[in-house]
Design an enzyme around this catalytic site. Structure first.
Site, PDB file in Angstrom:
ATOM      1  N   ASN A 152      39.711  33.420  -4.413  1.00  0.00           N
ATOM      2  CA  ASN A 152      39.087  34.737  -4.147  1.00  0.00           C
ATOM      3  C   ASN A 152      39.248  35.528  -2.932  1.00  0.00           C
ATOM      4  O   ASN A 152      39.230  36.794  -3.051  1.00  0.00           O
ATOM      5  CB  ASN A 152      37.909  34.779  -4.953  1.00  0.00           C
ATOM      6  CG  ASN A 152      36.789  33.922  -4.587  1.00  0.00           C
ATOM      7  OD1 ASN A 152      37.153  32.751  -4.357  1.00  0.00           O
ATOM      8  ND2 ASN A 152      35.484  34.438  -3.946  1.00  0.00           N
ATOM      9  N   GLN A 180      40.501  34.211 -10.994  1.00  0.00           N
ATOM     10  CA  GLN A 180      41.492  35.133 -10.102  1.00  0.00           C
ATOM     11  C   GLN A 180      42.783  34.962 -10.494  1.00  0.00           C
ATOM     12  O   GLN A 180      43.734  35.769 -10.184  1.00  0.00           O
ATOM     13  CB  GLN A 180      41.441  34.799  -8.634  1.00  0.00           C
ATOM     14  CG  GLN A 180      40.022  35.063  -8.010  1.00  0.00           C
ATOM     15  CD  GLN A 180      39.780  36.488  -7.826  1.00  0.00           C
ATOM     16  OE1 GLN A 180      40.474  37.474  -8.437  1.00  0.00           O
ATOM     17  NE2 GLN A 180      38.464  36.822  -7.822  1.00  0.00           N
ATOM     18  N   GLY A 201      36.059  37.789 -17.913  1.00  0.00           N
ATOM     19  CA  GLY A 201      36.315  39.058 -18.201  1.00  0.00           C
ATOM     20  C   GLY A 201      36.500  40.273 -17.249  1.00  0.00           C
ATOM     21  O   GLY A 201      37.342  40.932 -17.359  1.00  0.00           O
ATOM     22  N   HIS A 202      35.288  40.180 -16.458  1.00  0.00           N
ATOM     23  CA  HIS A 202      35.354  41.348 -15.570  1.00  0.00           C
ATOM     24  C   HIS A 202      36.167  41.242 -14.322  1.00  0.00           C
ATOM     25  O   HIS A 202      36.580  42.308 -13.520  1.00  0.00           O
ATOM     26  CB  HIS A 202      33.848  41.576 -14.877  1.00  0.00           C
ATOM     27  CG  HIS A 202      33.445  40.717 -14.083  1.00  0.00           C
ATOM     28  ND1 HIS A 202      33.239  41.031 -12.538  1.00  0.00           N
ATOM     29  CD2 HIS A 202      32.762  39.346 -14.066  1.00  0.00           C
ATOM     30  CE1 HIS A 202      32.829  40.098 -11.990  1.00  0.00           C
ATOM     31  NE2 HIS A 202      32.459  38.973 -12.852  1.00  0.00           N
ATOM     32  N   CYS A 325      29.783  37.420  -3.000  1.00  0.00           N
ATOM     33  CA  CYS A 325      28.828  36.722  -3.209  1.00  0.00           C
ATOM     34  C   CYS A 325      28.063  36.404  -1.938  1.00  0.00           C
ATOM     35  O   CYS A 325      26.847  36.048  -1.806  1.00  0.00           O
ATOM     36  CB  CYS A 325      29.096  35.339  -3.745  1.00  0.00           C
ATOM     37  SG  CYS A 325      30.039  35.744  -5.252  1.00  0.00           S
TER      38      CYS A 325
HETATM   39  C1  LIG Z   1      34.298  35.974  -9.590  1.00  0.00           C
HETATM   40  C2  LIG Z   1      34.629  34.683  -9.631  1.00  0.00           C
HETATM   41  C3  LIG Z   1      33.941  33.591 -10.173  1.00  0.00           C
HETATM   42  C4  LIG Z   1      32.514  33.978 -11.157  1.00  0.00           C
HETATM   43  O1  LIG Z   1      32.846  34.567 -12.217  1.00  0.00           O
HETATM   44  P1  LIG Z   1      31.470  35.479 -12.765  1.00  0.00           P
HETATM   45  O2  LIG Z   1      32.012  35.941 -14.314  1.00  0.00           O
HETATM   46  O3  LIG Z   1      31.395  36.887 -11.908  1.00  0.00           O
HETATM   47  O4  LIG Z   1      30.377  34.590 -12.910  1.00  0.00           O
HETATM   48  C5  LIG Z   1      34.100  32.209 -10.346  1.00  0.00           C
HETATM   49  N1  LIG Z   1      35.356  31.957  -9.605  1.00  0.00           N
HETATM   50  C6  LIG Z   1      36.180  32.877  -8.879  1.00  0.00           C
HETATM   51  C7  LIG Z   1      37.342  32.319  -8.103  1.00  0.00           C
HETATM   52  C8  LIG Z   1      35.896  33.988  -8.981  1.00  0.00           C
HETATM   53  O5  LIG Z   1      36.487  35.167  -8.096  1.00  0.00           O
END
Ligand SMILES: *Cc1c(COP(=O)(O)O)cnc(C)c1O
Length: 389
Positions: A152, A180, A201-202, A325
């Site tokens: 990410n 990702q 999803g987001h 994060c």
């Molecule tokens: C955003 C992300 C997550 C966490 O997903 P959430 O739905 O926000 O809990 C886990 N792994 C990666 C690589 C991410 O980019």
């Protein structure tokens, strides 16, 4: 809120209007509990199962292998703890990498505290995991390998197919955090040979608070939530029907729109070209080719990433330094550190992540705005621009 130039798609994406539209009926009149028996409830059940088929279609899985979760974090927690608990008799060794998302890193650290042994695989300067190290660390105690599909922060795409093959030869379940990747690159769990795969999803224009774990038929893992018989007894809790419907819609749209990646990659390359020709002492992080199309992570020497971010924000540009994060923390990114980037350079990191709606004008605007910001910050830096590093 609407006028910002949004370049933080790896943190989250704006929900597609079509996704919102698909969800609204299930927030209004379609409020039935999918576990009840009257028609209102059964319609909700059907909506959930239709969404499950859409998720399965995007991954090339069977709908019975898709389990809805509250997002990527829960899917990752479940994959690792679920396998660890189920395999305790067999062994207590887990292999992962140093550049995973915190929802993998901290689960593995937690398990270390409980007596599990974890191998943290190294990465090279591009962020690619060391396959030989993974292979050499496998023992008959190894119960799980978990390596992310794409990072990410820097966007490097890992050789998951090879790792999956390796895991299969040794009879070890393989999990990949594909948060990702799903919705960005075409993928097929059968061809990849993964046993467990997390998505959220987001991260691809769906709603927040919903995700899924793909669990290949026959993979042994314990349920995550205990309670009712939801999700075939594996993940108790009344289903998030609107979220699930939204996730299904986002998957359907991803299947139709995956070719947009070429356009995004062109914009991303233009952004790098524009910035690197105007700013000196700037470094590209991540793999030059094996990288997500929308991700541009760079280090600007002699300035703090946070200061650049605040200045960009004043110009209406939303970007990030490393991962969402960890922003606000003073620790340099664990990903950049694992890639061998010295802390004083890693502190000057900046991540732009582009998406479906990013335009050429927006890219040109960033190319125009960032260089004077860097110049200003370097001028007021107590160390001066040429501080020896
Ligand atoms: C955003 C992300 C997550 C966490 O997903 P959430 O739905 O926000 O809990 C886990 N792994 C990666 C690589 C991410 O980019």
């Amino acid at each position: 809120m609407s006028d910002i130039i949004y370049m933080d798609h790896n943190a989250t994406t704006p929900m597609a209007p079509e996704v919102l539209e698909a969800m609204v009926p299930w927030l209004r009149e379609g409020y039935g509990n999918p576990s009840s028996i009257y028609r209102l409830a059964q319609e909700a059940r059907e909506a959930v199962e239709t969404a499950r088929e859409k998720v399965a279609d995007l991954l090339g899985a069977d709908p019975s292998e898709i389990y809805f979760t509250s997002g990527g974090t829960e899917a990752n927690n479940w994959a690792i703890k679920g396998v660890a608990w189920a395999a305790k008799e067999k062994g207590t060794h887990i292999i992962t990498s140093k550049i995973e998302h915190h929802s993998i890193l901290n689960v593995c650290r937690y398990l270390e505290g409980l007596g599990f042994r974890v191998t943290w695989a190294d990465v090279d300067r591009y962020g690619l995991v060391d396959i030989d190290q993974i292979s050499d660390s496998i023992t008959d105690q190894t119960i799980l390998i978990s390596i992310m599909f794409a990072n990410n922060e820097v966007g490097t795409i890992e050789p998951v197919e090879e790792i999956a093959r390796l895991a299969k030869e040794r009879g070890i379940p393989f999990h990949t955090d594909a948060v990702q990747v799903v919705g960005k690159l075409p993928l097929n769990v059968g061809e990849l040979g993964v046993d467990l795969l997390s998505l959220s999803g987001h991260k691809f224009y769906g709603p927040k608070g919903i995700g899924a774990l793909y669990i290949r038929k026959g993979t042994k893992l314990h349920p995550f939530h205990h309670g009712g018989e939801h999700e075939r007894g594996m993940r108790a809790g009344t289903e998030n029907v609107p979220g699930i419907v939204g996730l299904g819609k986002a998957c359907q749209m991803a299947q139709e729109g995956i070719e947009d990646e070429e356009r995004v990659k062109g914009l991303r390359n233009r952004l790098w070209e524009g910035l690197s020709s105007r700013i000196d002492d700037i470094l590209l992080n991540g793999h030059p080719e094996r990288r997500l199309a929308g991700t541009l992570n760079l280090c600007v020497k002699y300035v703090e990433g946070e200061s650049m971010l605040l200045n960009l924000d004043m110009e209406g540009i939303a970007a990030s330094s490393g991962s969402a994060c960890t922003s606000g923390s003073l620790e340099p990114s664990h990903v950049l550190t694992a890639m061998g980037i010295p802390p004083e350079v890693a502190h000057g990191s900046l991540r732009f992540s582009l998406g479906r709606k990013t335009t050429e004008e927006e890219v040109e605007k960033v190319i125009e705005v960032l260089p004077p910001i860097v110049e200003k910050l370097r001028a007021i830096s107590p160390f001066g621009k040429r501080r020896p590093l």
